[in-house]
Enzyme design. Structure first.
Site, PDB file in Angstrom:
ATOM      1  N   HIS A  80      38.697  35.684  30.075  1.00 54.46           N
ATOM      2  CA  HIS A  80      39.921  35.331  30.801  1.00 54.46           C
ATOM      3  C   HIS A  80      40.474  36.593  31.452  1.00 54.46           C
ATOM      4  O   HIS A  80      40.442  37.677  30.862  1.00 54.46           O
ATOM      5  CB  HIS A  80      40.953  34.737  29.848  1.00 54.46           C
ATOM      6  CG  HIS A  80      42.292  34.513  30.474  1.00 54.46           C
ATOM      7  ND1 HIS A  80      42.484  33.606  31.489  1.00 54.46           N
ATOM      8  CD2 HIS A  80      43.498  35.087  30.245  1.00 54.46           C
ATOM      9  CE1 HIS A  80      43.750  33.608  31.842  1.00 54.46           C
ATOM     10  NE2 HIS A  80      44.397  34.510  31.114  1.00 54.46           N
ATOM     11  N   CYS A 132      41.134  31.250  36.646  1.00 48.54           N
ATOM     12  CA  CYS A 132      41.892  32.476  36.416  1.00 48.54           C
ATOM     13  C   CYS A 132      41.334  33.669  37.179  1.00 48.54           C
ATOM     14  O   CYS A 132      42.086  34.436  37.790  1.00 48.54           O
ATOM     15  CB  CYS A 132      41.955  32.770  34.923  1.00 48.54           C
ATOM     16  SG  CYS A 132      40.342  32.988  34.131  1.00 48.54           S
TER      17      CYS A 132
END
Length: 494
Positions: A253, A367
Protein backbone atom coordinates in the site's frame (compact mmCIF):
# COMPACT_ATOMS: atom_id res chain seq x y z
CA UNK A 1 -11.06 19.88 2.28
CA UNK A 2 -13.76 17.80 3.85
CA UNK A 3 -13.95 15.38 0.96
CA UNK A 4 -10.44 14.09 1.49
CA UNK A 5 -10.38 12.24 4.75
CA UNK A 6 -8.22 9.51 6.22
CA UNK A 7 -7.78 6.51 8.44
CA UNK A 8 -4.86 6.34 10.80
CA UNK A 9 -3.20 3.08 9.83
CA UNK A 10 -3.16 1.99 6.24
CA UNK A 11 -6.17 -0.15 5.38
CA UNK A 12 -4.89 -1.37 2.06
CA UNK A 13 -5.73 -0.33 -1.44
CA UNK A 14 -9.09 -0.68 -3.13
CA UNK A 15 -12.18 0.97 -4.69
CA UNK A 16 -13.95 0.95 -8.05
CA UNK A 17 -16.71 0.95 -10.59
CA UNK A 18 -17.04 0.61 -14.42
CA UNK A 19 -18.54 2.25 -17.36
CA UNK A 20 -18.08 1.98 -21.06
CA UNK A 21 -15.73 4.26 -22.83
CA UNK A 22 -16.86 6.25 -25.79
CA UNK A 23 -15.30 4.88 -28.92
CA UNK A 24 -15.40 7.32 -31.82
CA UNK A 25 -16.24 5.81 -35.19
CA UNK A 26 -13.78 6.04 -38.03
CA UNK A 27 -13.85 9.03 -40.37
CA UNK A 28 -15.71 6.99 -42.97
CA UNK A 29 -18.58 6.19 -40.64
CA UNK A 30 -18.84 9.83 -39.56
CA UNK A 31 -18.94 11.02 -43.14
CA UNK A 32 -21.52 8.41 -44.03
CA UNK A 33 -23.73 9.40 -41.12
CA UNK A 34 -23.64 13.05 -42.19
CA UNK A 35 -24.52 12.20 -45.77
CA UNK A 36 -27.44 9.93 -44.95
CA UNK A 37 -29.44 12.68 -43.26
CA UNK A 38 -33.16 12.16 -43.50
CA UNK A 39 -32.72 8.85 -45.31
CA UNK A 40 -30.85 7.26 -42.40
CA UNK A 41 -33.65 4.89 -41.43
CA UNK A 42 -33.96 3.28 -44.84
CA UNK A 43 -30.21 3.09 -45.28
CA UNK A 44 -29.67 1.40 -41.95
CA UNK A 45 -32.02 -1.33 -43.11
CA UNK A 46 -29.35 -2.23 -45.62
CA UNK A 47 -27.14 -3.18 -42.66
CA UNK A 48 -28.62 -6.65 -42.69
CA UNK A 49 -26.62 -7.30 -45.84
CA UNK A 50 -23.39 -6.11 -44.23
CA UNK A 51 -20.17 -8.01 -44.61
CA UNK A 52 -18.63 -9.78 -41.69
CA UNK A 53 -15.61 -7.87 -40.45
CA UNK A 54 -12.57 -10.15 -40.53
CA UNK A 55 -14.68 -12.88 -38.99
CA UNK A 56 -14.96 -10.98 -35.69
CA UNK A 57 -18.57 -9.92 -35.74
CA UNK A 58 -20.00 -13.36 -35.63
CA UNK A 59 -17.33 -15.30 -33.81
CA UNK A 60 -18.36 -17.57 -30.99
CA UNK A 61 -16.02 -17.73 -28.04
CA UNK A 62 -15.79 -20.82 -25.94
CA UNK A 63 -18.14 -20.40 -23.05
CA UNK A 64 -19.44 -17.07 -24.31
CA UNK A 65 -23.07 -16.99 -23.20
CA UNK A 66 -24.14 -14.06 -25.35
CA UNK A 67 -26.62 -16.06 -27.38
CA UNK A 68 -28.21 -12.81 -28.53
CA UNK A 69 -25.22 -11.97 -30.70
CA UNK A 70 -25.71 -13.20 -34.23
CA UNK A 71 -23.20 -13.08 -37.07
CA UNK A 72 -23.39 -10.33 -39.60
CA UNK A 73 -23.27 -12.60 -42.61
CA UNK A 74 -21.18 -11.54 -45.55
CA UNK A 75 -22.95 -11.08 -48.84
CA UNK A 76 -21.66 -11.70 -52.29
CA UNK A 77 -21.40 -8.74 -54.63
CA UNK A 78 -24.28 -10.12 -56.66
CA UNK A 79 -26.62 -9.64 -53.70
CA UNK A 80 -25.60 -6.10 -52.92
CA UNK A 81 -27.93 -4.66 -55.58
CA UNK A 82 -30.76 -7.04 -54.70
CA UNK A 83 -34.43 -6.14 -54.68
CA UNK A 84 -35.72 -3.75 -52.04
CA UNK A 85 -37.55 -6.58 -50.27
CA UNK A 86 -34.19 -7.95 -49.15
CA UNK A 87 -32.78 -4.64 -48.00
CA UNK A 88 -35.57 -4.24 -45.47
CA UNK A 89 -34.36 -7.14 -43.32
CA UNK A 90 -33.96 -6.24 -39.66
CA UNK A 91 -30.72 -6.31 -37.70
CA UNK A 92 -32.32 -8.65 -35.19
CA UNK A 93 -30.14 -10.16 -32.51
CA UNK A 94 -27.39 -7.55 -32.46
CA UNK A 95 -27.05 -6.90 -28.74
CA UNK A 96 -23.45 -5.81 -28.24
CA UNK A 97 -24.53 -2.31 -27.25
CA UNK A 98 -26.48 0.16 -29.40
CA UNK A 99 -23.52 2.10 -30.78
CA UNK A 100 -21.67 -1.08 -31.70
CA UNK A 101 -24.63 -2.44 -33.60
CA UNK A 102 -24.93 0.76 -35.62
CA UNK A 103 -21.22 0.78 -36.36
CA UNK A 104 -21.33 -2.86 -37.41
CA UNK A 105 -24.21 -2.14 -39.75
CA UNK A 106 -22.59 1.02 -41.11
CA UNK A 107 -19.33 -0.81 -41.64
CA UNK A 108 -20.99 -3.61 -43.55
CA UNK A 109 -23.05 -1.17 -45.60
CA UNK A 110 -20.05 0.90 -46.60
CA UNK A 111 -17.93 -2.15 -47.37
CA UNK A 112 -20.67 -3.53 -49.60
CA UNK A 113 -21.18 -0.14 -51.22
CA UNK A 114 -17.48 0.15 -51.98
CA UNK A 115 -17.33 -3.27 -53.62
CA UNK A 116 -20.49 -2.63 -55.61
CA UNK A 117 -19.41 0.76 -56.90
CA UNK A 118 -16.00 -0.47 -57.84
CA UNK A 119 -17.43 -3.46 -59.68
CA UNK A 120 -20.09 -1.45 -61.45
CA UNK A 121 -17.60 1.16 -62.62
CA UNK A 122 -15.10 -1.50 -63.64
CA UNK A 123 -17.68 -3.41 -65.65
CA UNK A 124 -18.89 -0.30 -67.45
CA UNK A 125 -15.39 0.82 -68.32
CA UNK A 126 -13.89 -2.55 -69.20
CA UNK A 127 -16.70 -3.61 -71.47
CA UNK A 128 -17.15 -0.14 -72.96
CA UNK A 129 -20.87 -0.58 -73.31
CA UNK A 130 -22.36 1.57 -76.01
CA UNK A 131 -25.57 3.46 -75.21
CA UNK A 132 -27.54 1.77 -78.00
CA UNK A 133 -31.08 0.58 -77.40
CA UNK A 134 -30.41 -2.63 -79.36
CA UNK A 135 -27.93 -3.73 -76.72
CA UNK A 136 -30.30 -3.47 -73.83
CA UNK A 137 -33.28 -5.80 -73.75
CA UNK A 138 -34.33 -5.07 -70.20
CA UNK A 139 -33.32 -2.56 -67.57
CA UNK A 140 -35.80 -2.72 -64.71
CA UNK A 141 -35.44 -1.93 -61.04
CA UNK A 142 -37.21 -5.19 -60.18
CA UNK A 143 -34.95 -7.36 -62.33
CA UNK A 144 -33.61 -10.30 -60.34
CA UNK A 145 -30.37 -9.29 -58.59
CA UNK A 146 -30.14 -6.11 -60.66
CA UNK A 147 -29.11 -7.92 -63.87
CA UNK A 148 -30.08 -6.91 -67.37
CA UNK A 149 -29.73 -8.67 -70.68
CA UNK A 150 -27.32 -7.40 -73.27
CA UNK A 151 -27.29 -7.92 -76.98
CA UNK A 152 -25.62 -11.36 -77.03
CA UNK A 153 -27.98 -12.86 -74.46
CA UNK A 154 -25.27 -12.33 -71.87
CA UNK A 155 -26.27 -10.63 -68.61
CA UNK A 156 -24.27 -7.65 -67.40
CA UNK A 157 -24.33 -6.17 -63.91
CA UNK A 158 -25.20 -2.50 -63.35
CA UNK A 159 -26.56 -0.47 -60.48
CA UNK A 160 -29.96 0.67 -61.47
CA UNK A 161 -32.00 3.80 -60.74
CA UNK A 162 -32.46 4.60 -57.03
CA UNK A 163 -29.72 2.23 -55.98
CA UNK A 164 -27.13 3.96 -58.12
CA UNK A 165 -28.20 7.34 -56.72
CA UNK A 166 -27.91 6.03 -53.18
CA UNK A 167 -24.48 4.59 -53.87
CA UNK A 168 -23.28 7.83 -55.41
CA UNK A 169 -24.48 9.80 -52.39
CA UNK A 170 -22.59 7.46 -50.12
CA UNK A 171 -19.51 7.63 -52.30
CA UNK A 172 -19.53 11.43 -52.24
CA UNK A 173 -19.57 11.50 -48.46
CA UNK A 174 -17.14 8.62 -48.25
CA UNK A 175 -14.73 9.97 -50.83
CA UNK A 176 -11.63 10.48 -48.64
CA UNK A 177 -11.76 6.84 -47.54
CA UNK A 178 -12.88 5.33 -50.85
CA UNK A 179 -9.46 4.68 -52.30
CA UNK A 180 -8.31 2.45 -49.43
CA UNK A 181 -9.70 -0.51 -47.58
CA UNK A 182 -12.32 0.36 -44.99
CA UNK A 183 -11.19 -0.02 -41.42
CA UNK A 184 -13.44 -1.38 -38.72
CA UNK A 185 -14.21 0.90 -35.76
CA UNK A 186 -11.28 0.63 -33.38
CA UNK A 187 -11.48 0.81 -29.61
CA UNK A 188 -9.10 2.90 -27.62
CA UNK A 189 -6.82 0.82 -25.42
CA UNK A 190 -6.50 1.00 -22.54
CA UNK A 191 -10.11 1.97 -21.95
CA UNK A 192 -9.98 5.46 -20.40
CA UNK A 193 -10.97 5.59 -16.75
CA UNK A 194 -14.26 7.41 -16.38
CA UNK A 195 -14.49 10.54 -14.23
CA UNK A 196 -17.70 11.97 -12.81
CA UNK A 197 -19.09 15.41 -12.06
CA UNK A 198 -19.64 14.65 -8.39
CA UNK A 199 -19.30 11.90 -5.81
CA UNK A 200 -22.60 10.10 -5.06
CA UNK A 201 -23.65 9.14 -1.56
CA UNK A 202 -22.80 5.61 -0.55
CA UNK A 203 -25.56 3.06 -0.08
CA UNK A 204 -26.25 2.10 3.56
CA UNK A 205 -25.99 -1.54 2.51
CA UNK A 206 -22.24 -1.05 2.02
CA UNK A 207 -20.48 -1.47 5.35
CA UNK A 208 -16.76 -1.42 6.11
CA UNK A 209 -15.15 -3.78 8.58
CA UNK A 210 -12.63 -1.03 9.30
CA UNK A 211 -13.93 2.53 9.27
CA UNK A 212 -12.65 4.61 6.39
CA UNK A 213 -10.42 7.52 7.39
CA UNK A 214 -11.45 7.68 11.09
CA UNK A 215 -9.10 10.55 11.97
CA UNK A 216 -9.38 12.42 8.69
CA UNK A 217 -9.24 16.19 8.49
CA UNK A 218 -9.33 18.95 5.92
CA UNK A 219 -6.09 19.76 4.11
CA UNK A 220 -4.65 22.89 5.75
CA UNK A 221 -3.63 26.03 3.88
CA UNK A 222 0.11 26.50 4.17
CA UNK A 223 1.96 29.81 4.23
CA UNK A 224 3.60 30.63 0.93
CA UNK A 225 7.10 30.87 2.48
CA UNK A 226 6.83 27.49 4.20
CA UNK A 227 9.23 24.73 3.14
CA UNK A 228 7.55 21.33 3.21
CA UNK A 229 9.29 17.98 3.08
CA UNK A 230 7.62 15.26 1.01
CA UNK A 231 8.03 11.59 2.02
CA UNK A 232 7.41 8.34 0.19
CA UNK A 233 5.41 5.97 2.38
CA UNK A 234 4.87 2.28 1.62
CA UNK A 235 3.88 -0.72 3.76
CA UNK A 236 2.31 -4.17 3.25
CA UNK A 237 -1.46 -4.15 2.81
CA UNK A 238 -3.19 -4.75 6.15
CA UNK A 239 0.15 -4.45 7.93
CA UNK A 240 -1.69 -3.21 11.01
CA UNK A 241 -3.31 -6.67 11.28
CA UNK A 242 -1.06 -9.20 9.53
CA UNK A 243 2.33 -7.53 9.82
CA UNK A 244 4.67 -8.37 6.93
CA UNK A 245 2.62 -11.36 5.70
CA UNK A 246 1.42 -9.72 2.49
CA UNK A 247 4.75 -7.95 2.18
CA UNK A 248 6.33 -11.29 1.27
CA UNK A 249 3.97 -11.36 -1.73
CA UNK A 250 4.85 -7.73 -2.51
CA UNK A 251 1.26 -6.64 -2.05
CA UNK A 252 1.98 -3.11 -0.90
CA UNK A 253 0.00 0.00 0.00
CA UNK A 254 1.29 3.47 -0.89
CA UNK A 255 0.88 6.90 0.67
CA UNK A 256 2.66 10.26 0.81
CA UNK A 257 3.77 12.24 3.85
CA UNK A 258 4.35 15.96 4.41
CA UNK A 259 6.22 17.90 7.11
CA UNK A 260 5.97 21.67 7.58
CA UNK A 261 9.20 23.46 8.57
CA UNK A 262 7.26 26.41 10.03
CA UNK A 263 4.87 24.47 12.28
CA UNK A 264 6.75 21.20 12.69
CA UNK A 265 3.52 19.31 11.99
CA UNK A 266 3.46 16.34 9.67
CA UNK A 267 0.62 14.81 7.67
CA UNK A 268 -0.28 11.64 5.78
CA UNK A 269 -2.29 11.46 2.56
CA UNK A 270 -3.46 8.24 0.90
CA UNK A 271 -6.22 6.89 -1.35
CA UNK A 272 -7.97 3.60 -0.72
CA UNK A 273 -11.27 1.72 -0.75
CA UNK A 274 -14.18 2.81 1.43
CA UNK A 275 -15.38 -0.73 2.07
CA UNK A 276 -12.25 -2.88 1.85
CA UNK A 277 -10.56 -4.51 -1.09
CA UNK A 278 -12.90 -7.48 -1.48
CA UNK A 279 -15.98 -5.32 -1.93
CA UNK A 280 -14.21 -3.25 -4.57
CA UNK A 281 -13.13 -6.31 -6.52
CA UNK A 282 -16.27 -8.46 -6.45
CA UNK A 283 -19.97 -7.58 -6.06
CA UNK A 284 -22.72 -8.73 -3.70
CA UNK A 285 -25.51 -10.90 -5.13
CA UNK A 286 -28.46 -9.64 -3.15
CA UNK A 287 -31.79 -11.51 -2.96
CA UNK A 288 -34.49 -9.86 -5.05
CA UNK A 289 -31.97 -7.93 -7.18
CA UNK A 290 -31.11 -9.10 -10.67
CA UNK A 291 -27.97 -7.01 -11.08
CA UNK A 292 -24.85 -7.53 -8.95
CA UNK A 293 -24.54 -4.86 -6.26
CA UNK A 294 -21.21 -3.05 -5.98
CA UNK A 295 -19.63 -1.31 -2.99
CA UNK A 296 -16.54 -0.09 -4.80
CA UNK A 297 -15.93 3.56 -4.06
CA UNK A 298 -12.48 4.77 -3.13
CA UNK A 299 -11.40 8.16 -1.83
CA UNK A 300 -8.50 10.28 -0.60
CA UNK A 301 -7.75 10.36 3.11
CA UNK A 302 -5.76 13.18 4.72
CA UNK A 303 -4.91 13.28 8.42
CA UNK A 304 -2.40 14.83 10.77
CA UNK A 305 0.57 12.74 11.80
CA UNK A 306 2.82 10.08 10.28
CA UNK A 307 2.88 6.67 11.96
CA UNK A 308 6.64 6.13 11.77
CA UNK A 309 6.52 2.63 13.18
CA UNK A 310 3.86 1.50 10.72
CA UNK A 311 5.77 2.67 7.68
CA UNK A 312 9.33 1.94 8.80
CA UNK A 313 9.00 -1.50 10.38
CA UNK A 314 8.01 -3.45 7.26
CA UNK A 315 7.95 -0.75 4.61
CA UNK A 316 9.42 2.54 3.47
CA UNK A 317 9.63 6.08 4.83
CA UNK A 318 12.07 8.16 2.81
CA UNK A 319 12.43 11.84 1.90
CA UNK A 320 11.57 12.46 -1.76
CA UNK A 321 11.71 16.24 -2.28
CA UNK A 322 10.86 19.60 -0.76
CA UNK A 323 8.20 22.02 -1.95
CA UNK A 324 6.98 25.50 -1.05
CA UNK A 325 3.75 26.34 0.74
CA UNK A 326 2.41 27.75 -2.52
CA UNK A 327 3.03 24.46 -4.32
CA UNK A 328 1.40 22.53 -1.50
CA UNK A 329 -1.74 24.70 -1.70
CA UNK A 330 -1.93 24.20 -5.46
CA UNK A 331 -1.58 20.47 -4.96
CA UNK A 332 -4.41 20.57 -2.40
CA UNK A 333 -6.75 22.11 -5.00
CA UNK A 334 -5.88 19.35 -7.43
CA UNK A 335 -6.46 16.66 -4.77
CA UNK A 336 -9.96 18.03 -4.19
CA UNK A 337 -10.76 17.80 -7.91
CA UNK A 338 -9.19 14.36 -8.30
CA UNK A 339 -11.05 13.04 -5.28
CA UNK A 340 -14.46 14.33 -6.39
CA UNK A 341 -14.24 13.06 -9.97
CA UNK A 342 -12.34 9.76 -9.68
CA UNK A 343 -14.60 7.81 -7.35
CA UNK A 344 -14.51 4.12 -8.22
CA UNK A 345 -11.75 1.71 -7.30
CA UNK A 346 -10.42 -0.55 -10.07
CA UNK A 347 -8.41 -3.49 -8.76
CA UNK A 348 -7.28 -5.13 -11.97
CA UNK A 349 -4.78 -4.24 -14.61
CA UNK A 350 -5.67 -6.26 -17.73
CA UNK A 351 -3.14 -6.79 -20.50
CA UNK A 352 -2.44 -9.07 -23.44
CA UNK A 353 0.75 -10.81 -22.27
CA UNK A 354 3.76 -10.72 -19.95
CA UNK A 355 5.66 -8.61 -22.45
CA UNK A 356 6.09 -5.11 -21.05
CA UNK A 357 5.22 -3.71 -24.47
CA UNK A 358 2.04 -5.75 -24.77
CA UNK A 359 -1.34 -4.04 -25.11
CA UNK A 360 -2.90 -2.89 -21.85
CA UNK A 361 -6.67 -3.34 -22.10
CA UNK A 362 -7.58 -1.80 -18.72
CA UNK A 363 -5.51 0.09 -16.18
CA UNK A 364 -6.09 -0.18 -12.46
CA UNK A 365 -7.19 2.77 -10.34
CA UNK A 366 -6.03 2.26 -6.77
CA UNK A 367 -3.73 3.62 -4.08
CA UNK A 368 -0.49 3.52 -6.06
CA UNK A 369 -2.04 5.27 -9.04
CA UNK A 370 -3.15 8.12 -6.77
CA UNK A 371 0.40 8.50 -5.42
CA UNK A 372 1.82 8.46 -8.95
CA UNK A 373 -0.66 11.18 -9.99
CA UNK A 374 0.30 13.21 -6.91
CA UNK A 375 4.01 12.95 -7.72
CA UNK A 376 3.30 14.00 -11.29
CA UNK A 377 1.31 17.02 -10.09
CA UNK A 378 4.14 18.06 -7.79
CA UNK A 379 6.62 17.67 -10.65
CA UNK A 380 4.41 19.82 -12.88
CA UNK A 381 4.40 22.46 -10.13
CA UNK A 382 8.20 22.41 -10.07
CA UNK A 383 9.21 19.78 -7.53
CA UNK A 384 12.54 18.04 -8.21
CA UNK A 385 12.66 14.48 -6.87
CA UNK A 386 15.71 12.66 -5.56
CA UNK A 387 17.09 9.80 -7.62
CA UNK A 388 15.70 6.81 -5.75
CA UNK A 389 14.03 3.63 -6.97
CA UNK A 390 10.26 3.47 -6.53
CA UNK A 391 8.40 0.18 -7.02
CA UNK A 392 4.64 -0.40 -6.98
CA UNK A 393 2.30 -3.38 -6.85
CA UNK A 394 0.00 -4.34 -9.72
CA UNK A 395 -2.42 -7.27 -9.91
CA UNK A 396 -2.59 -8.26 -13.57
CA UNK A 397 -5.10 -10.37 -15.49
CA UNK A 398 -4.03 -11.71 -18.89
CA UNK A 399 -6.57 -12.00 -21.69
CA UNK A 400 -7.20 -11.68 -25.38
CA UNK A 401 -9.03 -8.64 -26.70
CA UNK A 402 -11.94 -7.87 -24.33
CA UNK A 403 -15.53 -7.91 -25.56
CA UNK A 404 -17.89 -5.17 -24.47
CA UNK A 405 -21.15 -6.57 -23.10
CA UNK A 406 -23.16 -3.58 -21.89
CA UNK A 407 -24.16 -1.78 -18.72
CA UNK A 408 -26.50 -2.75 -15.91
CA UNK A 409 -29.63 -1.59 -17.73
CA UNK A 410 -28.86 -3.23 -21.08
CA UNK A 411 -27.97 -6.55 -19.46
CA UNK A 412 -30.13 -6.80 -16.35
CA UNK A 413 -32.97 -4.42 -17.25
CA UNK A 414 -36.48 -5.37 -18.49
CA UNK A 415 -35.22 -5.61 -22.08
CA UNK A 416 -31.86 -7.09 -21.13
CA UNK A 417 -30.17 -10.33 -22.11
CA UNK A 418 -31.31 -12.80 -19.46
CA UNK A 419 -28.89 -15.52 -20.55
CA UNK A 420 -25.95 -13.15 -20.25
CA UNK A 421 -27.27 -11.78 -16.95
CA UNK A 422 -27.46 -15.30 -15.51
CA UNK A 423 -23.93 -16.07 -16.72
CA UNK A 424 -22.51 -12.97 -15.02
CA UNK A 425 -24.28 -13.71 -11.74
CA UNK A 426 -23.13 -17.34 -11.93
CA UNK A 427 -19.55 -16.21 -12.50
CA UNK A 428 -19.49 -13.93 -9.44
CA UNK A 429 -21.24 -16.37 -7.09
CA UNK A 430 -18.11 -18.32 -6.01
CA UNK A 431 -16.40 -15.06 -4.98
CA UNK A 432 -18.88 -14.47 -2.15
CA UNK A 433 -17.68 -14.39 1.49
CA UNK A 434 -17.31 -17.91 2.89
CA UNK A 435 -18.42 -19.11 6.29
CA UNK A 436 -16.58 -22.44 6.30
CA UNK A 437 -13.31 -23.79 4.93
CA UNK A 438 -15.27 -26.40 2.99
CA UNK A 439 -17.29 -23.74 1.16
CA UNK A 440 -14.10 -21.92 0.30
CA UNK A 441 -12.43 -24.92 -1.38
CA UNK A 442 -15.59 -25.89 -3.28
CA UNK A 443 -15.88 -22.37 -4.70
CA UNK A 444 -12.15 -22.23 -5.38
CA UNK A 445 -12.52 -25.25 -7.66
CA UNK A 446 -15.38 -23.49 -9.47
CA UNK A 447 -13.21 -20.41 -9.96
CA UNK A 448 -10.33 -22.50 -11.35
CA UNK A 449 -12.71 -24.29 -13.72
CA UNK A 450 -14.23 -21.04 -14.99
CA UNK A 451 -11.15 -18.81 -15.23
CA UNK A 452 -8.35 -21.27 -16.08
CA UNK A 453 -10.00 -24.27 -17.72
CA UNK A 454 -12.73 -22.36 -19.57
CA UNK A 455 -10.80 -19.09 -19.99
CA UNK A 456 -13.63 -16.83 -18.79
CA UNK A 457 -13.69 -13.69 -16.71
CA UNK A 458 -16.31 -10.96 -16.43
CA UNK A 459 -14.86 -7.54 -15.67
CA UNK A 460 -16.80 -4.60 -14.29
CA UNK A 461 -15.14 -1.34 -15.34
CA UNK A 462 -16.55 2.19 -15.64
CA UNK A 463 -20.00 0.86 -14.63
CA UNK A 464 -20.00 -1.56 -17.59
CA UNK A 465 -19.37 -5.24 -18.10
CA UNK A 466 -16.72 -6.81 -20.32
CA UNK A 467 -15.93 -10.40 -21.22
CA UNK A 468 -12.25 -11.35 -20.94
CA UNK A 469 -11.07 -14.42 -22.91
CA UNK A 470 -8.45 -15.41 -20.36
CA UNK A 471 -5.09 -16.87 -21.30
CA UNK A 472 -1.87 -18.04 -19.65
CA UNK A 473 -0.57 -17.07 -17.12
CA UNK A 474 -4.07 -15.81 -16.22
CA UNK A 475 -3.06 -13.77 -13.13
CA UNK A 476 0.14 -12.36 -11.73
CA UNK A 477 1.15 -10.00 -8.93
CA UNK A 478 4.07 -7.81 -10.00
CA UNK A 479 6.19 -5.36 -8.04
CA UNK A 480 7.87 -3.21 -10.63
CA UNK A 481 9.67 0.10 -10.75
CA UNK A 482 7.92 3.20 -12.01
CA UNK A 483 10.45 6.05 -12.26
CA UNK A 484 9.74 9.32 -10.50
CA UNK A 485 8.46 12.05 -12.81
CA UNK A 486 10.51 14.97 -14.05
CA UNK A 487 8.81 18.35 -14.12
CA UNK A 488 9.16 20.97 -16.82
CA UNK A 489 10.48 23.67 -14.49
CA UNK A 490 12.54 23.95 -11.32
CA UNK A 491 10.92 24.09 -7.90
CA UNK A 492 9.95 27.64 -7.08
CA UNK A 493 9.97 29.17 -3.63
CA UNK A 494 12.32 26.52 -2.21
Amino acid sequence: MAAARSSGPSRGCSSRRPRAAQHPPCCCCCACACALGAGAASILRLGACSQQRSGKAGRVLRGDPRNAVTPLHSRSTSESCSASSRTSQRLSGVRVGGSEAVLEAAYGLLTRTSATLKECVAVRVSRKLKPQSSQVTSLRDDSPHGWFSSGGGRKTRVCSGPRMLLLLLLAAAWGPCFSGELRSPQRRWPVPYRRFDYRPKTDPYCQARYTFCPTGSAIPVMKEEDVIEVYRLQAPVWEFKYGDLLGHLKIMHDAVGFKSSLTGKNYTMEWYELFQLGNCTFPHLRPGMDAPFWCNQGAACFYEGIDDAHWKENGTLVLMTTISGTMFNEMAKWVKYDNETGIYYETWTVQASLDKKSTVWFDSYECSKFILRTYQKLADLGAVFKKIQTNYTSIILFSGEPIYLGNETSIFGPLGNRTLAAAIRDFYYPFKPHRTVGEFFVDLLKIIDRVILNHQFYLFYNLEYWFLPMKFPYLKIVYEEVPLPIGSKTSFGV
